[in-house]
Design an enzyme around this catalytic site. Structure first.
Site, mmCIF file in Angstrom:
data_model
loop_
_atom_site.group_PDB
_atom_site.id
_atom_site.type_symbol
_atom_site.label_atom_id
_atom_site.label_comp_id
_atom_site.label_asym_id
_atom_site.label_seq_id
_atom_site.Cartn_x
_atom_site.Cartn_y
_atom_site.Cartn_z
ATOM 1 N N GLU A 148 -24.302 3.986 0.479
ATOM 2 C CA GLU A 148 -25.020 3.292 -0.411
ATOM 3 C C GLU A 148 -26.453 2.461 0.222
ATOM 4 O OE1 GLU A 148 -21.013 3.101 -2.115
ATOM 5 O OE2 GLU A 148 -21.804 2.878 -0.351
ATOM 6 N N GLU A 150 -14.237 3.985 -2.420
ATOM 7 C CA GLU A 150 -14.036 2.541 -2.893
ATOM 8 C C GLU A 150 -12.529 2.737 -3.891
ATOM 9 O OE1 GLU A 150 -17.839 -0.209 -3.608
ATOM 10 O OE2 GLU A 150 -17.918 1.952 -4.356
ATOM 11 N N ALA A 156 -20.357 8.232 -6.452
ATOM 12 C CA ALA A 156 -20.909 7.994 -7.853
ATOM 13 C C ALA A 156 -21.804 8.891 -8.317
ATOM 14 C CB ALA A 156 -21.027 6.636 -8.056
ATOM 15 N N GLY A 190 -18.161 5.387 -4.088
ATOM 16 C CA GLY A 190 -17.258 5.072 -5.213
ATOM 17 C C GLY A 190 -15.790 5.982 -4.909
#
Length: 260
Positions: free
Chosen positions: A135, A115, A66, A112
Site C-alpha cells: 500500500e 489482510e 483491493a 487486502g
C-alpha cells in the site's frame, strides 16, 4: 445463496469459499467483500459446517489486493469509511467467527488479500505463494487491519520493514516469520488443509469456539485474556461435549461430540 464473485460449497463438514474473479486476480471490491460476509455468516450458522476454507480461484492468486479503481478518487472521509466498513463486515467478522477459518493461500496474497488471510485463524500456503502489503507504494497504508495483524503475527520490526518497503516475501520466508503455518506444493495444498481440518473436526466444536474467543482476547485492547479464558473454561463444564469428552476418556473410547 447465489453469488456473483465467489463460490461456496460444503462437503464432509467443510465449507469452501472461493473468491472467483480470475480476470482481476481475485481482487477485492465492495461487492465481493459483501458477498464474502454473507458466505462466512451463512457457513458459521450452518450446524453441518465444522471448518471453513477460504481461497482464490486458479493457481495465480489467492487475492492480489483491493480493487484500486473503486477508491482512487476518495477523499479523507470516504477513505476512513471504506476502512471502517471493510473491517466491520469482513476482516474483524472473520477473525471472531466461532467456526475455525483456514486461509488456503495459492499464489499472490497482497494488500487486502494478505489482510484477509491474516484475519483467518491460520494459514497454509503453496510454495509459489507471494505475500506483502504494497500500500505505501500507492501513497496509502493498509486499512483492513494489516498494520495490526501483521505485527501480531511476525513482530514489530518485520512488520515495519514489510510495510515500509512495500515488498513481497515468498512462502518459505512467510513460514520462517510465522505468517503461515505450513507450506506445500500446489498439488498437496488442499489435501494438507483437509488433513488439518479433519483433525479439528475430531474435537469439540463448542470447546474450539471458546478457545477462539480466549485466544483472540489476548490481542484486544482493554480485555483481560486470562479472565476470558477462565470464563470460557468454566462454560465448558456446562456443555454436553464436556460430558461426552470426559466420559469417553474414562471409558477409553473415541468421543462422539454432539456439538452442544
Amino acid at each position: 445463496m447465489s453469488y456473483t464473485n465467489i463460490l461456496s460449497e460444503r462437503s464432509n463438514g467443510i465449507t469452501t469459499i472461493t473468491i472467483n474473479r480470475p480476470s482481476k486476480l481475485n481482487a477485492l471490491n465492495s461487492a465481493t467483500i459483501q458477498e464474502l460476509h454473507s458466505a462466512f455468516d451463512e457457513a458459521n450458522k450452518d450446524a453441518k459446517t465444522k471448518v471453513i476454507f477460504v481461497t482464490g480461484s486458479g493457481e495465480k492468486a489467492f487475492v492480489a489486493g483491493a480493487d484500486i479503481s473503486e477508491f482512487a478518487d476518495f477523499d479523507v472521509e470516504n477513505g476512513g469509511k471504506l476502512a471502517a466498513k471493510g473491517q466491520e463486515i469482513l476482516f474483524d467478522f472473520v477473525e471472531n467467527l466461532a467456526t475455525p477459518v483456514i486461509a488456503i493461500v495459492n499464489g499472490f496474497a497482497l494488500g487486502g488479500g494478505l489482510e484477509l488471510a491474516m484475519a483467518c485463524h491460520f494459514r497454509v500456503a503453496s510454495d509459489n505463494a507471494k505475500m506483502g502489503l504494497p500500500e505505501t507504494s500507492l501513497g496509502v497504508i493498509p486499512g483492513y487491519g494489516g498494520t495490526q495483524r501483521l505485527s501480531q503475527l511476525v513482530g514489530k520490526g518485520r512488520a515495519m520493514e514489510m510495510v515500509m518497503t512495500a515488498g513481497m516475501i515468498d512462502a518459505n520466508q512467510a513460514l520462517s516469520y510465522g505468517l503461515v503455518n505450513h507450506v506445500t506444493t500446489q498439488e498437496e495444498l488442499l489435501p494438507l488443509a483437509e488433513k488439518i481440518a479433519n483433525k479439528i473436526m475430531r474435537n469439540s466444536s463448542v470447546a474450539i469456539q471458546g478457545a477462539i474467543k480466549a485466544i483472540n482476547a489476548n490481542f484486544k485492547d482493554g480485555v483481560d485474556g486470562f479472565k476470558i479464558e477462565i470464563e470460557e473454561f468454566g462454560n465448558c463444564f456446562g456443555t454436553e461435549d464436556f460430558t461426552e469428552g470426559t466420559t469417553a476418556f474414562l471409558q477409553k473410547r473415541k468421543a462422539d461430540f454432539p456439538g452442544k
